[in-house]
Design a protein around this motif. Structure first.
Motif, PDB file in Angstrom:
ATOM      1  N   GLY A 268       6.334  15.000 -11.325  1.00 20.38           N
ATOM      2  CA  GLY A 268       5.633  13.603 -11.907  1.00 20.38           C
ATOM      3  C   GLY A 268       3.982  14.216 -12.931  1.00 20.38           C
ATOM      4  O   GLY A 268       3.314  15.359 -12.216  1.00 20.38           O
ATOM      5  N   LEU A 269       3.882  13.480 -14.000  1.00 23.54           N
ATOM      6  CA  LEU A 269       2.423  13.092 -14.476  1.00 23.54           C
ATOM      7  C   LEU A 269       2.014  12.145 -13.913  1.00 23.54           C
ATOM      8  O   LEU A 269       2.669  11.018 -14.174  1.00 23.54           O
ATOM      9  CB  LEU A 269       2.919  13.835 -16.216  1.00 23.54           C
ATOM     10  N   LEU A 270       0.821  12.197 -13.691  1.00 24.89           N
ATOM     11  CA  LEU A 270      -0.283  10.888 -13.285  1.00 24.89           C
ATOM     12  C   LEU A 270      -0.842  10.919 -15.089  1.00 24.89           C
ATOM     13  O   LEU A 270      -0.949  11.392 -16.385  1.00 24.89           O
ATOM     14  CB  LEU A 270      -1.251  11.443 -12.758  1.00 24.89           C
ATOM     15  N   ARG A 271      -0.918   8.700 -15.064  1.00 25.89           N
ATOM     16  CA  ARG A 271      -1.433   8.446 -16.203  1.00 25.89           C
ATOM     17  C   ARG A 271      -2.860   9.143 -15.875  1.00 25.89           C
ATOM     18  O   ARG A 271      -3.437   9.231 -15.471  1.00 25.89           O
ATOM     19  CB  ARG A 271      -1.334   6.842 -16.431  1.00 25.89           C
ATOM     20  N   PRO A 272      -3.526   9.377 -17.432  1.00 24.52           N
ATOM     21  CA  PRO A 272      -4.536   9.443 -17.383  1.00 24.52           C
ATOM     22  C   PRO A 272      -5.526   7.785 -16.393  1.00 24.52           C
ATOM     23  O   PRO A 272      -5.491   6.736 -16.493  1.00 24.52           O
ATOM     24  CB  PRO A 272      -5.189   9.049 -18.818  1.00 24.52           C
ATOM     25  N   GLY A 273      -6.695   8.540 -15.882  1.00 24.87           N
ATOM     26  CA  GLY A 273      -7.321   7.643 -15.109  1.00 24.87           C
ATOM     27  C   GLY A 273      -6.894   6.574 -13.043  1.00 24.87           C
ATOM     28  O   GLY A 273      -7.682   6.206 -12.942  1.00 24.87           O
ATOM     29  N   SER A 274      -5.355   7.965 -13.309  1.00 27.26           N
ATOM     30  CA  SER A 274      -4.859   7.052 -12.353  1.00 27.26           C
ATOM     31  C   SER A 274      -5.175   7.766 -10.829  1.00 27.26           C
ATOM     32  O   SER A 274      -5.215   9.355 -11.252  1.00 27.26           O
ATOM     33  CB  SER A 274      -3.152   7.592 -12.068  1.00 27.26           C
ATOM     34  N   GLU A 275      -5.670   6.729 -10.398  1.00 23.35           N
ATOM     35  CA  GLU A 275      -5.716   7.821  -8.254  1.00 23.35           C
ATOM     36  C   GLU A 275      -4.838   8.871  -8.075  1.00 23.35           C
ATOM     37  O   GLU A 275      -3.390   7.932  -8.158  1.00 23.35           O
ATOM     38  CB  GLU A 275      -6.304   6.797  -7.970  1.00 23.35           C
ATOM     39  N   GLU A 276      -5.029   9.796  -7.505  1.00 24.40           N
ATOM     40  CA  GLU A 276      -4.067   9.920  -6.812  1.00 24.40           C
ATOM     41  C   GLU A 276      -2.649   9.059  -5.561  1.00 24.40           C
ATOM     42  O   GLU A 276      -3.610   8.904  -4.913  1.00 24.40           O
ATOM     43  CB  GLU A 276      -3.896  11.681  -6.237  1.00 24.40           C
ATOM     44  N   PRO A 277      -1.987   8.487  -6.160  1.00 31.70           N
ATOM     45  CA  PRO A 277      -0.672   7.574  -5.089  1.00 31.70           C
ATOM     46  C   PRO A 277       0.187   8.921  -3.796  1.00 31.70           C
ATOM     47  O   PRO A 277      -0.183  10.211  -4.151  1.00 31.70           O
ATOM     48  CB  PRO A 277       0.200   6.968  -5.878  1.00 31.70           C
ATOM     49  N   ALA A 278      -0.240   8.158  -2.879  1.00 30.54           N
ATOM     50  CA  ALA A 278       0.919   8.843  -1.626  1.00 30.54           C
ATOM     51  C   ALA A 278       1.857   9.018  -2.528  1.00 30.54           C
ATOM     52  O   ALA A 278       2.311   8.609  -2.437  1.00 30.54           O
ATOM     53  CB  ALA A 278       0.186   7.331  -0.451  1.00 30.54           C
ATOM     54  N   GLY A 279       2.200  10.769  -1.665  1.00 32.34           N
ATOM     55  CA  GLY A 279       3.048  11.117  -2.313  1.00 32.34           C
ATOM     56  C   GLY A 279       2.750  11.755  -3.377  1.00 32.34           C
ATOM     57  O   GLY A 279       4.877  12.347  -3.867  1.00 32.34           O
ATOM     58  N   PHE A 280       2.183  12.326  -3.167  1.00 35.67           N
ATOM     59  CA  PHE A 280       1.915  12.856  -4.714  1.00 35.67           C
ATOM     60  C   PHE A 280       0.751  14.221  -4.702  1.00 35.67           C
ATOM     61  O   PHE A 280      -0.082  14.025  -3.874  1.00 35.67           O
ATOM     62  CB  PHE A 280       1.312  12.214  -6.266  1.00 35.67           C
ATOM     63  N   ARG A 281       1.221  15.300  -5.411  1.00 41.30           N
ATOM     64  CA  ARG A 281       0.746  16.212  -4.474  1.00 41.30           C
ATOM     65  C   ARG A 281       0.549  17.767  -5.750  1.00 41.30           C
ATOM     66  O   ARG A 281       1.618  17.677  -6.925  1.00 41.30           O
ATOM     67  CB  ARG A 281       1.411  17.430  -3.606  1.00 41.30           C
ATOM     68  N   PRO A 282      -1.126  17.028  -6.371  1.00 41.12           N
ATOM     69  CA  PRO A 282      -0.903  18.439  -7.302  1.00 41.12           C
ATOM     70  C   PRO A 282      -0.692  19.793  -7.465  1.00 41.12           C
ATOM     71  O   PRO A 282      -0.664  20.327  -7.191  1.00 41.12           O
ATOM     72  CB  PRO A 282      -2.518  18.002  -7.503  1.00 41.12           C
ATOM     73  N   ILE A 283      -0.062  20.018  -9.118  1.00 35.09           N
ATOM     74  CA  ILE A 283      -0.072  21.249  -9.121  1.00 35.09           C
ATOM     75  C   ILE A 283      -1.089  21.783 -10.089  1.00 35.09           C
ATOM     76  O   ILE A 283      -1.666  23.126  -9.683  1.00 35.09           O
ATOM     77  CB  ILE A 283       1.799  21.660 -10.243  1.00 35.09           C
ATOM     78  N   VAL A 284      -1.494  21.228 -11.732  1.00 34.75           N
ATOM     79  CA  VAL A 284      -2.043  21.530 -12.456  1.00 34.75           C
ATOM     80  C   VAL A 284      -2.901  20.424 -13.070  1.00 34.75           C
ATOM     81  O   VAL A 284      -1.600  19.416 -13.566  1.00 34.75           O
ATOM     82  CB  VAL A 284      -1.771  22.654 -13.020  1.00 34.75           C
ATOM     83  N   GLY A 285      -4.064  20.578 -13.177  1.00 36.09           N
ATOM     84  CA  GLY A 285      -4.127  18.922 -14.024  1.00 36.09           C
ATOM     85  C   GLY A 285      -3.481  17.846 -13.813  1.00 36.09           C
ATOM     86  O   GLY A 285      -3.337  17.973 -12.294  1.00 36.09           O
ATOM     87  N   ARG A 286      -2.803  16.969 -15.043  1.00 39.67           N
ATOM     88  CA  ARG A 286      -1.627  15.705 -13.653  1.00 39.67           C
ATOM     89  C   ARG A 286      -0.718  16.239 -13.648  1.00 39.67           C
ATOM     90  O   ARG A 286       0.336  14.552 -12.871  1.00 39.67           O
ATOM     91  CB  ARG A 286      -2.493  14.271 -14.751  1.00 39.67           C
ATOM     92  N   LEU A 287      -0.379  17.334 -13.931  1.00 37.83           N
ATOM     93  CA  LEU A 287       1.169  17.500 -12.880  1.00 37.83           C
ATOM     94  C   LEU A 287       0.567  17.792 -11.613  1.00 37.83           C
ATOM     95  O   LEU A 287       0.180  17.938 -11.082  1.00 37.83           O
ATOM     96  CB  LEU A 287       1.647  18.853 -13.878  1.00 37.83           C
ATOM     97  N   GLY A 288       1.850  17.103 -10.782  1.00 41.13           N
ATOM     98  CA  GLY A 288       2.221  17.330  -9.469  1.00 41.13           C
ATOM     99  C   GLY A 288       4.090  16.823  -8.661  1.00 41.13           C
ATOM    100  O   GLY A 288       4.949  16.834  -9.900  1.00 41.13           O
ATOM    101  N   LEU A 289       3.678  17.516  -7.446  1.00 35.56           N
ATOM    102  CA  LEU A 289       5.103  17.400  -7.063  1.00 35.56           C
ATOM    103  C   LEU A 289       5.297  15.742  -6.606  1.00 35.56           C
ATOM    104  O   LEU A 289       3.974  15.318  -6.026  1.00 35.56           O
ATOM    105  CB  LEU A 289       5.087  18.329  -6.486  1.00 35.56           C
ATOM    106  N   ILE A 290       6.202  14.934  -6.922  1.00 41.05           N
ATOM    107  CA  ILE A 290       6.742  14.117  -6.335  1.00 41.05           C
ATOM    108  C   ILE A 290       7.602  13.744  -4.928  1.00 41.05           C
ATOM    109  O   ILE A 290       8.239  14.567  -4.774  1.00 41.05           O
ATOM    110  CB  ILE A 290       7.234  13.206  -7.107  1.00 41.05           C
ATOM    111  N   ASP A 291       7.190  13.014  -3.383  1.00 37.56           N
ATOM    112  CA  ASP A 291       7.885  12.970  -2.558  1.00 37.56           C
ATOM    113  C   ASP A 291       8.819  12.200  -2.760  1.00 37.56           C
ATOM    114  O   ASP A 291       8.672  11.016  -2.571  1.00 37.56           O
ATOM    115  CB  ASP A 291       6.559  12.931  -1.139  1.00 37.56           C
ATOM    116  N   LEU A 292       9.776  12.593  -2.359  1.00 37.17           N
ATOM    117  CA  LEU A 292      10.503  11.487  -3.139  1.00 37.17           C
ATOM    118  C   LEU A 292      11.411  10.420  -2.031  1.00 37.17           C
ATOM    119  O   LEU A 292      11.921   9.400  -1.523  1.00 37.17           O
ATOM    120  CB  LEU A 292      12.557  11.958  -3.372  1.00 37.17           C
ATOM    121  N   ASP A 293      10.363  10.322  -0.932  1.00 35.93           N
ATOM    122  CA  ASP A 293      10.514   9.691   0.488  1.00 35.93           C
ATOM    123  C   ASP A 293       9.779   8.463   0.380  1.00 35.93           C
ATOM    124  O   ASP A 293       9.559   8.057   0.852  1.00 35.93           O
ATOM    125  CB  ASP A 293      10.576  10.117   1.806  1.00 35.93           C
TER     126      ASP A 293
END
Length: 187
Positions: free
Chosen positions: A83-108
């Motif tokens: 997933g890609l976070l919206r600019p200015g969004s805080e990291e929600p639970a279930g998001f693990r950053p990879i690089v920049g705003r790009l990250g892995l999403i927990d599908l649970d």
């Protein structure tokens, strides 16, 4: 591009000598790369299977095409989401950053908590994995070009031309590779 640092967020672009049907003409987004090995997903292989058919609630969150992508030959019955976070969004639970705003999403994680924070999302069935040192050997053998990723690469609506487009934007002789015929012997 041997010598380019292999790290999370980079792209592996299959060279013309890579004939393995799992990876021929593929573009792989590296999700993790360290001394223990590397893990990535093929980002230019939509499966045609709608996400809503296999993962309830996520079909309306993913980018078009709203299908699962074939992420690689390892664990094809499992799913990884990028997933890609919206600019200015805080990291929600279930998001693990990879690089920049790009990250892995927990599908649970609850869809309704993640959806507002996401600008883009893609789900992959399976992944590509390399043991310690294996990817570096494949790069040295000439199977992969290692190039920088751009965020739109991951979330393209039409991923069919991604291999050529990624190579075309590279400097020097690497850009010429994008114009190679499918069978160079016919040239």
């Amino acid at each position: 591009m041997t010598g380019t640092q292999v790290s999370a967020g980079m792209l592996l672009v299959a060279t013309p000598v890579l004939l393995d049907p799992n990876f021929a003409d593929s573009v792989v987004l590296l999700l993790d790369a360290d001394g223990d090995g590397a893990l990535g997903v093929v980002i230019n292989r939509p499966s045609g299977v709608p996400v809503s058919q296999v993962l309830d609630g996520w079909g309306e969150v993913v980018d078009e095409p709203e299908t699962l992508f074939v992420g690689g030959p390892v664990s094809p019955e499992g799913a990884l989401a990028v997933g890609l976070l919206r600019p200015g969004s805080e990291e929600p639970a279930g998001f693990r950053p990879i690089v920049g705003r790009l990250g892995l999403i927990d599908l649970d994680a609850p869809v309704e908590e993640l959806d507002p924070a996401l600008e883009g999302m893609r789900i992959f069935a399976g992944y590509a994995g390399w043991a310690a040192g294996q990817l570096e050997v494949e790069i040295d053998e000439g199977s992969w070009y290692v190039v920088p990723a751009e965020v739109p690469d991951v979330f393209r609506h039409d991923p069919a031309g991604l291999w050529r487009d990624v190579l075309r934007r590279q400097p020097g002789e690497l850009a010429w590779t994008s114009t190679r015929p499918l069978d160079p012997e016919l040239n």
